[in-house]
Design a protein around this motif. Sequence first.
Motif, mmCIF file in Angstrom:
data_model
loop_
_atom_site.group_PDB
_atom_site.id
_atom_site.type_symbol
_atom_site.label_atom_id
_atom_site.label_comp_id
_atom_site.label_asym_id
_atom_site.label_seq_id
_atom_site.Cartn_x
_atom_site.Cartn_y
_atom_site.Cartn_z
ATOM 1 N N UNK A 237 10.865 3.239 36.799
ATOM 2 C CA UNK A 237 11.338 4.021 37.952
ATOM 3 C C UNK A 237 10.290 4.988 38.479
ATOM 4 N N UNK A 238 9.234 5.264 37.664
ATOM 5 C CA UNK A 238 8.142 6.160 38.077
ATOM 6 C C UNK A 238 8.668 7.503 38.595
ATOM 7 N N UNK A 239 9.622 8.074 37.889
ATOM 8 C CA UNK A 239 10.144 9.381 38.281
ATOM 9 C C UNK A 239 11.157 9.330 39.403
ATOM 10 N N UNK A 240 11.594 8.151 39.789
ATOM 11 C CA UNK A 240 12.502 8.011 40.921
ATOM 12 C C UNK A 240 13.974 8.120 40.593
ATOM 13 N N UNK A 241 14.316 8.441 39.345
ATOM 14 C CA UNK A 241 15.723 8.589 38.955
ATOM 15 C C UNK A 241 16.038 10.058 38.695
ATOM 16 N N UNK A 242 17.039 10.575 39.382
ATOM 17 C CA UNK A 242 17.498 11.928 39.071
ATOM 18 C C UNK A 242 18.154 11.901 37.695
ATOM 19 N N UNK A 243 17.583 12.624 36.757
ATOM 20 C CA UNK A 243 17.999 12.499 35.365
ATOM 21 C C UNK A 243 18.480 13.830 34.802
ATOM 22 N N UNK A 244 19.564 13.772 34.068
ATOM 23 C CA UNK A 244 20.084 14.920 33.327
ATOM 24 C C UNK A 244 20.181 14.518 31.858
ATOM 25 N N UNK A 245 19.716 15.387 30.968
ATOM 26 C CA UNK A 245 19.833 15.130 29.536
ATOM 27 C C UNK A 245 20.871 16.068 28.927
ATOM 28 N N UNK A 246 21.697 15.510 28.044
ATOM 29 C CA UNK A 246 22.712 16.319 27.374
ATOM 30 C C UNK A 246 22.576 16.147 25.864
ATOM 31 N N UNK A 247 22.894 17.173 25.086
ATOM 32 C CA UNK A 247 22.837 17.040 23.631
ATOM 33 C C UNK A 247 24.069 16.322 23.105
ATOM 34 N N UNK A 248 23.947 15.773 21.915
ATOM 35 C CA UNK A 248 25.095 15.144 21.272
ATOM 36 C C UNK A 248 24.894 15.191 19.764
ATOM 37 N N UNK A 249 25.902 14.777 19.034
ATOM 38 C CA UNK A 249 25.817 14.739 17.580
ATOM 39 C C UNK A 249 25.526 13.327 17.121
ATOM 40 N N UNK A 250 24.398 13.141 16.448
ATOM 41 C CA UNK A 250 23.990 11.837 15.945
ATOM 42 C C UNK A 250 24.634 11.638 14.581
ATOM 43 N N UNK A 251 25.591 10.710 14.501
ATOM 44 C CA UNK A 251 26.367 10.540 13.289
ATOM 45 C C UNK A 251 25.681 9.681 12.249
ATOM 46 N N UNK A 252 26.279 9.645 11.077
ATOM 47 C CA UNK A 252 25.774 8.809 9.980
ATOM 48 C C UNK A 252 26.294 7.393 10.134
ATOM 49 N N UNK A 253 25.431 6.398 9.836
ATOM 50 C CA UNK A 253 25.846 4.994 9.896
ATOM 51 C C UNK A 253 26.941 4.740 8.865
ATOM 52 N N UNK A 254 28.016 4.061 9.318
ATOM 53 C CA UNK A 254 29.153 3.778 8.448
ATOM 54 C C UNK A 254 29.011 2.447 7.713
ATOM 55 N N UNK A 255 28.581 1.414 8.426
ATOM 56 C CA UNK A 255 28.475 0.075 7.848
ATOM 57 C C UNK A 255 27.198 -0.584 8.356
ATOM 58 N N UNK A 256 26.785 -1.660 7.660
ATOM 59 C CA UNK A 256 25.651 -2.456 8.110
ATOM 60 C C UNK A 256 24.324 -1.750 7.874
ATOM 61 N N UNK A 257 23.257 -2.338 8.428
ATOM 62 C CA UNK A 257 21.908 -1.828 8.245
ATOM 63 C C UNK A 257 21.256 -1.603 9.590
ATOM 64 N N UNK A 258 20.300 -0.686 9.621
ATOM 65 C CA UNK A 258 19.584 -0.402 10.852
ATOM 66 C C UNK A 258 18.804 -1.627 11.311
ATOM 67 N N UNK A 259 18.749 -1.847 12.631
ATOM 68 C CA UNK A 259 18.002 -2.976 13.182
ATOM 69 C C UNK A 259 16.522 -2.647 13.361
ATOM 70 N N UNK A 260 16.139 -1.377 13.128
ATOM 71 C CA UNK A 260 14.764 -0.966 13.335
ATOM 72 C C UNK A 260 13.916 -1.341 12.133
ATOM 73 N N UNK A 261 12.780 -1.970 12.382
ATOM 74 C CA UNK A 261 11.864 -2.335 11.316
ATOM 75 C C UNK A 261 10.443 -2.138 11.806
ATOM 76 N N UNK A 262 9.473 -2.588 11.007
ATOM 77 C CA UNK A 262 8.071 -2.374 11.370
ATOM 78 C C UNK A 262 7.683 -3.087 12.654
ATOM 79 N N UNK A 263 8.419 -4.124 13.017
ATOM 80 C CA UNK A 263 8.098 -4.855 14.229
ATOM 81 C C UNK A 263 8.351 -4.027 15.486
ATOM 82 N N UNK A 264 9.258 -3.048 15.387
ATOM 83 C CA UNK A 264 9.567 -2.213 16.539
ATOM 84 C C UNK A 264 8.344 -1.423 16.982
ATOM 85 N N UNK A 265 7.502 -1.019 16.026
ATOM 86 C CA UNK A 265 6.292 -0.272 16.372
ATOM 87 C C UNK A 265 5.379 -1.107 17.262
#
Length: 377
Positions: free
Chosen positions: A207-235
């Motif tokens: 968008x090169x800065x073309x989106x009017x953006x607002x950021x809001x805080x939230x609470x990042x919860x603990x994973x309940x089930x399963x495994x994270x999909x993030x691995x070394x390949x994400x880097x």
Amino acid sequence: MNEAIRPGTDDPPQAHEAPELSVIVPTFNERDNVTVLYRRLEATLTNIAWEVVFVDDNSPDGTWDVVRALAQRDSRVRCVRRIGRRGLSGACIEGILASSAPYVAVIDADLQHDETQLPKMLLLLASEQAELVVGSRYIEGYKSEGFNKQRAGASALATELARKMLRVEIADPMSGFFMIRRDRFEQLAPKLSVHGFKILLDVVATAHGGLRTVEIPYTFGARQHGESKLDSMVALDFVGLVLAKLTNDIVSLRFILFAMVGGIGLVVHLTSLFIALELFKAPFAEAQAAGAIVAMTSNFVLNNFLTYRDQRLKGFALLRGLIAFYIVCSVGLLANVGVAFSVYDQEPIWWLAGAAGALMGVVWNYAMSGLFVWRKK
């Protein structure tokens, strides 16, 4: 009998309120989470016309089957089951384009994002205060119950690199929790990459800065089930995406990964050549051939594991693909040498000729590999 078939004698179908908000949930092996998330959405979005689109990458645990059962009981639930395609970004793009509401939210199925913020995010969009609302981890008010130090450090580093290299202004371009106007997303969609994990970064950078953006805080919860999909390949996906955006999308993320693998292959080739010459005292021709075969094999394995992991070959297809890759790369080598000689004849600068030949080789190998080795079914 004639009365029975006259049009208009049956009760008209029940009218459903058109959704104002579509919630897109990419899933892979989230069988134990999807019903919980559905119930949370139902409890949170009580005064909003909504739908939820689960985009499942053919999960081995049958996530799609659980979603389909939910959809049979509630027409607001939809399931997009993808076969032969993988990747969070692609799933988000397909889900958003398959939705019908004017506003769309992306939220993970792992229950770590705070769905109670969705009404607030929708209000910001509907009141035209923003075109994009981001659940941010780097503004005052954010709380974390499930973000380990290692993952937090990697995310912070990637965020800083993205902000500086791509000149992204928002505090958390790596967030996976956001809401956007669908008309603005559709304008950007043709330029977005379907590979990788960081769809928001792609959206903001495109968008090169073309989106009017607002950021809001939230609470990042603990994973309940399963495994994270993030691995070394994400880097590597992240590096590829940044490089793609720096070139203004002239080259794709997949091509960059393919070229990176090719660079590794060059090191493998030279190392194998040295070992064959110095340790086994092989003649140069045999040593060069051995080095080429080892390098092509390593390139095939790495590309199958990384570059084309959403189309990964297995079983007999793996052997067939390896043979096809040998053939493709052999022809690519001829193209490499031919272009290099042609350039050298015109301008006898060895490094320029070599670079031109190498570029021709990697472009040929990439194009033909997509057609004959990892071709889409």
